[in-house]
Design a protein around this motif. Structure first.
Motif, PDB file in Angstrom:
ATOM      1  N   TRP A   1       0.692  -1.066  -0.082  1.00 46.51           N
ATOM      2  CA  TRP A   1       0.025   0.233   0.501  1.00 46.51           C
ATOM      3  C   TRP A   1       0.974   1.298  -0.271  1.00 46.51           C
ATOM      4  O   TRP A   1       0.199   2.287  -0.486  1.00 46.51           O
ATOM      5  CB  TRP A   1      -0.695  -0.116   1.389  1.00 46.51           C
ATOM      6  N   LYS A   2       2.074   1.325   0.874  1.00 42.35           N
ATOM      7  CA  LYS A   2       2.966   1.987   0.977  1.00 42.35           C
ATOM      8  C   LYS A   2       3.558   2.286  -0.574  1.00 42.35           C
ATOM      9  O   LYS A   2       3.740   3.644  -1.223  1.00 42.35           O
ATOM     10  CB  LYS A   2       4.187   2.333   1.685  1.00 42.35           C
ATOM     11  N   ASP A   3       3.767   1.387  -1.200  1.00 44.11           N
ATOM     12  CA  ASP A   3       4.292   1.219  -3.048  1.00 44.11           C
ATOM     13  C   ASP A   3       3.083   1.902  -4.067  1.00 44.11           C
ATOM     14  O   ASP A   3       3.545   3.215  -4.748  1.00 44.11           O
ATOM     15  CB  ASP A   3       4.520  -0.120  -3.572  1.00 44.11           C
ATOM     16  N   MET A   4       2.089   1.588  -3.477  1.00 42.42           N
ATOM     17  CA  MET A   4       0.458   1.995  -4.542  1.00 42.42           C
ATOM     18  C   MET A   4       0.002   3.677  -4.473  1.00 42.42           C
ATOM     19  O   MET A   4       0.505   4.391  -5.228  1.00 42.42           O
ATOM     20  CB  MET A   4      -0.488   1.214  -4.072  1.00 42.42           C
ATOM     21  N   ALA A   5       0.699   3.971  -3.339  1.00 42.63           N
ATOM     22  CA  ALA A   5       0.338   5.407  -2.416  1.00 42.63           C
ATOM     23  C   ALA A   5       1.125   6.189  -3.388  1.00 42.63           C
ATOM     24  O   ALA A   5       1.134   7.118  -4.029  1.00 42.63           O
ATOM     25  CB  ALA A   5       0.203   5.516  -1.544  1.00 42.63           C
ATOM     26  N   SER A   6       2.985   5.736  -3.119  1.00 39.52           N
ATOM     27  CA  SER A   6       4.570   6.513  -3.769  1.00 39.52           C
ATOM     28  C   SER A   6       3.981   6.352  -5.360  1.00 39.52           C
ATOM     29  O   SER A   6       4.172   7.347  -6.132  1.00 39.52           O
ATOM     30  CB  SER A   6       5.026   5.726  -3.233  1.00 39.52           C
ATOM     31  N   ASP A   7       3.420   5.725  -5.525  1.00 39.23           N
ATOM     32  CA  ASP A   7       3.063   5.604  -6.853  1.00 39.23           C
ATOM     33  C   ASP A   7       1.757   6.229  -7.700  1.00 39.23           C
ATOM     34  O   ASP A   7       1.593   6.807  -8.686  1.00 39.23           O
ATOM     35  CB  ASP A   7       2.704   3.936  -8.225  1.00 39.23           C
ATOM     36  N   LEU A   8       0.776   6.743  -6.914  1.00 40.01           N
ATOM     37  CA  LEU A   8      -0.961   7.862  -7.815  1.00 40.01           C
ATOM     38  C   LEU A   8      -0.857   8.786  -6.846  1.00 40.01           C
ATOM     39  O   LEU A   8      -1.083   9.528  -7.515  1.00 40.01           O
ATOM     40  CB  LEU A   8      -1.643   6.996  -6.806  1.00 40.01           C
ATOM     41  N   TYR A   9      -0.038   8.869  -5.870  1.00 42.30           N
ATOM     42  CA  TYR A   9      -0.002  10.421  -5.217  1.00 42.30           C
ATOM     43  C   TYR A   9       1.003  11.087  -5.021  1.00 42.30           C
ATOM     44  O   TYR A   9       2.590  10.291  -5.220  1.00 42.30           O
ATOM     45  CB  TYR A   9      -0.699  10.169  -3.820  1.00 42.30           C
ATOM     46  N   PRO A  10       1.033  12.869  -4.784  1.00 44.29           N
ATOM     47  CA  PRO A  10       2.618  13.591  -4.625  1.00 44.29           C
ATOM     48  C   PRO A  10       2.847  13.193  -3.792  1.00 44.29           C
ATOM     49  O   PRO A  10       2.490  12.724  -2.479  1.00 44.29           O
ATOM     50  CB  PRO A  10       1.733  14.999  -4.807  1.00 44.29           C
ATOM     51  N   PRO A  11       4.080  13.494  -2.983  1.00 44.67           N
ATOM     52  CA  PRO A  11       4.588  12.782  -2.136  1.00 44.67           C
ATOM     53  C   PRO A  11       4.451  13.600  -0.956  1.00 44.67           C
ATOM     54  O   PRO A  11       3.970  13.105   0.111  1.00 44.67           O
ATOM     55  CB  PRO A  11       6.732  13.550  -1.982  1.00 44.67           C
TER      56      PRO A  11
ATOM     57  N   ALA B   1       1.270  14.052   0.082  1.00 47.24           N
ATOM     58  CA  ALA B   1       0.134  13.265   0.856  1.00 47.24           C
ATOM     59  C   ALA B   1       0.289  12.072   0.350  1.00 47.24           C
ATOM     60  O   ALA B   1      -0.645  11.036   1.211  1.00 47.24           O
ATOM     61  CB  ALA B   1      -1.007  12.853  -0.609  1.00 47.24           C
ATOM     62  N   VAL B   2       1.530  11.360   0.531  1.00 46.32           N
ATOM     63  CA  VAL B   2       1.955   9.724   0.550  1.00 46.32           C
ATOM     64  C   VAL B   2       1.284   9.501   2.290  1.00 46.32           C
ATOM     65  O   VAL B   2       0.518   8.064   2.348  1.00 46.32           O
ATOM     66  CB  VAL B   2       2.565   8.786   0.177  1.00 46.32           C
ATOM     67  N   PRO B   3       1.431   9.527   3.181  1.00 45.80           N
ATOM     68  CA  PRO B   3       1.608   9.534   4.619  1.00 45.80           C
ATOM     69  C   PRO B   3      -0.484   9.543   4.523  1.00 45.80           C
ATOM     70  O   PRO B   3      -0.616   7.558   5.479  1.00 45.80           O
ATOM     71  CB  PRO B   3       2.037  10.412   5.440  1.00 45.80           C
ATOM     72  N   TRP B   4      -1.079  10.142   4.099  1.00 41.53           N
ATOM     73  CA  TRP B   4      -3.025  10.139   4.600  1.00 41.53           C
ATOM     74  C   TRP B   4      -3.018   8.909   3.052  1.00 41.53           C
ATOM     75  O   TRP B   4      -3.666   8.113   3.654  1.00 41.53           O
ATOM     76  CB  TRP B   4      -3.385  11.083   4.197  1.00 41.53           C
ATOM     77  N   GLU B   5      -2.882   9.064   1.971  1.00 44.58           N
ATOM     78  CA  GLU B   5      -3.654   8.523   1.183  1.00 44.58           C
ATOM     79  C   GLU B   5      -2.497   6.548   1.342  1.00 44.58           C
ATOM     80  O   GLU B   5      -3.202   5.559   1.413  1.00 44.58           O
ATOM     81  CB  GLU B   5      -2.569   8.502  -0.409  1.00 44.58           C
ATOM     82  N   GLN B   6      -1.542   6.351   1.700  1.00 47.89           N
ATOM     83  CA  GLN B   6      -1.203   4.802   1.867  1.00 47.89           C
ATOM     84  C   GLN B   6      -2.315   3.894   2.819  1.00 47.89           C
ATOM     85  O   GLN B   6      -2.319   3.314   2.992  1.00 47.89           O
ATOM     86  CB  GLN B   6       0.619   5.019   1.726  1.00 47.89           C
ATOM     87  N   GLU B   7      -2.147   5.031   4.069  1.00 47.44           N
ATOM     88  CA  GLU B   7      -3.267   4.379   4.521  1.00 47.44           C
ATOM     89  C   GLU B   7      -5.076   4.240   4.168  1.00 47.44           C
ATOM     90  O   GLU B   7      -5.714   3.694   4.618  1.00 47.44           O
ATOM     91  CB  GLU B   7      -3.322   5.512   5.749  1.00 47.44           C
ATOM     92  N   ALA B   8      -4.857   5.245   3.469  1.00 50.23           N
ATOM     93  CA  ALA B   8      -6.077   5.739   2.322  1.00 50.23           C
ATOM     94  C   ALA B   8      -6.864   4.252   1.889  1.00 50.23           C
ATOM     95  O   ALA B   8      -7.359   3.116   1.490  1.00 50.23           O
ATOM     96  CB  ALA B   8      -7.493   6.900   1.930  1.00 50.23           C
ATOM     97  N   THR B   9      -5.374   3.717   0.927  1.00 45.55           N
ATOM     98  CA  THR B   9      -5.240   2.791  -0.056  1.00 45.55           C
ATOM     99  C   THR B   9      -5.509   1.985   0.806  1.00 45.55           C
ATOM    100  O   THR B   9      -6.257   0.747   0.124  1.00 45.55           O
ATOM    101  CB  THR B   9      -4.468   3.308  -0.922  1.00 45.55           C
ATOM    102  N   TRP B  10      -4.862   2.085   1.744  1.00 43.28           N
ATOM    103  CA  TRP B  10      -5.066  -0.010   2.549  1.00 43.28           C
ATOM    104  C   TRP B  10      -6.697  -0.161   3.013  1.00 43.28           C
ATOM    105  O   TRP B  10      -7.359  -1.619   2.576  1.00 43.28           O
ATOM    106  CB  TRP B  10      -4.204   0.233   3.374  1.00 43.28           C
ATOM    107  N   ALA B  11      -7.439   0.857   3.697  1.00 45.44           N
ATOM    108  CA  ALA B  11      -7.987   0.896   3.793  1.00 45.44           C
ATOM    109  C   ALA B  11     -10.015   0.376   2.616  1.00 45.44           C
ATOM    110  O   ALA B  11      -9.939  -0.058   3.071  1.00 45.44           O
ATOM    111  CB  ALA B  11      -8.325   2.044   5.006  1.00 45.44           C
ATOM    112  N   GLY B  12      -9.062   1.082   1.658  1.00 42.30           N
ATOM    113  CA  GLY B  12     -10.095   1.329   0.673  1.00 42.30           C
ATOM    114  C   GLY B  12     -10.399  -0.785  -0.079  1.00 42.30           C
ATOM    115  O   GLY B  12     -11.566  -0.540  -0.451  1.00 42.30           O
ATOM    116  N   ARG B  13      -9.488  -1.865   0.636  1.00 41.09           N
ATOM    117  CA  ARG B  13      -9.479  -2.497   0.140  1.00 41.09           C
ATOM    118  C   ARG B  13      -9.554  -3.604   1.231  1.00 41.09           C
ATOM    119  O   ARG B  13      -9.779  -4.911   1.185  1.00 41.09           O
ATOM    120  CB  ARG B  13      -7.795  -3.011  -0.484  1.00 41.09           C
ATOM    121  N   GLU B  14      -9.861  -3.211   2.827  1.00 41.48           N
ATOM    122  CA  GLU B  14     -10.340  -4.213   3.981  1.00 41.48           C
ATOM    123  C   GLU B  14     -11.380  -3.986   4.125  1.00 41.48           C
ATOM    124  O   GLU B  14     -11.617  -3.086   4.739  1.00 41.48           O
ATOM    125  CB  GLU B  14      -8.916  -3.806   4.703  1.00 41.48           C
TER     126      GLU B  14
END
Length: 184
Positions: free
Chosen positions: A122-132, A134-147
Motif C-alpha cells: 500500500w505504501k508503494d501503490m500510494a507512492s506511485d499514485l500520489y504526490p509525496p 500526500a503519501v502518508p495519508w493516502e497509503q492508509e486510505a489506499t489500504w483501508a479501501g481494500r480492507e
C-alpha cells in the motif's frame, strides 16, 4: 465546483442502497458494510454524494473535503460494487483521519497509523499514485479501501467524539492533539 455547491445538476446524496438503485435504475447487491459506513458517516456529520463524471478530474473516483466533511463519488466508477466499496472505504478513511485530528469539525487531517504498520504494497501503490506530500495519508486510505471493516471501525471510533481514546494515535498525531488541547 461540487465542494463549493456550485455544481448541483445530477448530484445526489446517498443515504442507502436504494439511492444507488434510484440513481442508476438498478444496482447489484451491496455488502451490509456499505450501509453501516453511510450510517455512521451521517451520524458524525459527513454526507456522501454521487455525481456525474464531468465534475471530476479525469480518473478521479472520489474526493473527500475536510471543510464540508462530505465526499463525492464519481458515477462513472460506482456502477461496479467492488469499486463502490473501495472508494467509500477510501474516502471514509479520510473522514476518519479528519476526526483523528481532534474533531470532524476542523480543517485538519491526521494520520491514524504508524508508518511501520502499513504493508509495503500500500505504501508503494500510494507512492506511485500520489504526490509525496500526500503519501502518508493516502497509503492508509489506499489500504483501508481494500480492507473489509477497517474504515467502518475507524468511523465508529470517531463517532465516540474522542477517537484517540479508542485508537492510539501515532506519536506525531498525539503531539498535534496535545498542542491543540484535545489531550494532555
Amino acid at each position: 465546483c461540487m465542494l463549493l455547491s456550485e455544481c448541483t445538476a445530477g448530484v445526489k446524496e446517498i443515504t442507502s442502497v436504494q439511492d444507488l438503485v434510484d440513481y442508476y435504475g438498478q444496482y447489484p447487491s451491496v455488502p451490509s458494510e456499505f450501509q453501516e459506513i453511510v450510517d455512521v458517516l451521517n451520524q458524525i456529520g459527513s454526507k456522501v454524494y454521487i455525481a456525474p463524471d464531468r465534475y471530476f478530474i479525469p480518473g478521479t473516483r472520489g474526493v473527500y473535503h475536510t471543510v464540508t466533511n462530505n465526499f463525492f463519488l464519481n458515477d462513472k466508477y460506482m456502477i461496479k460494487v467492488h469499486q463502490l466499496m473501495s472508494v467509500v472505504r477510501h474516502e471514509g478513511w479520510h473522514a476518519a483521519q479528519d476526526c483523528m485530528a481532534g474533531t470532524i469539525d476542523n480543517n485538519f487531517i491526521a494520520v491514524i497509523m504508524n508508518d511501520d504498520d502499513i504493508p509495503q504494497l500500500w505504501k508503494d501503490m500510494a507512492s506511485d499514485l500520489y504526490p509525496p506530500s500526500a503519501v502518508p495519508w493516502e497509503q492508509e486510505a489506499t489500504w483501508a479501501g481494500r480492507e473489509k471493516n477497517m474504515t467502518l471501525n475507524a468511523l465508529k471510533a470517531c463517532s465516540t467524539g474522542r477517537m484517540w481514546e479508542v485508537i492510539e494515535p501515532t506519536p506525531l498525531t498525539r503531539q498535534f492533539l496535545v498542542d491543540k488541547g484535545f489531550i494532555q
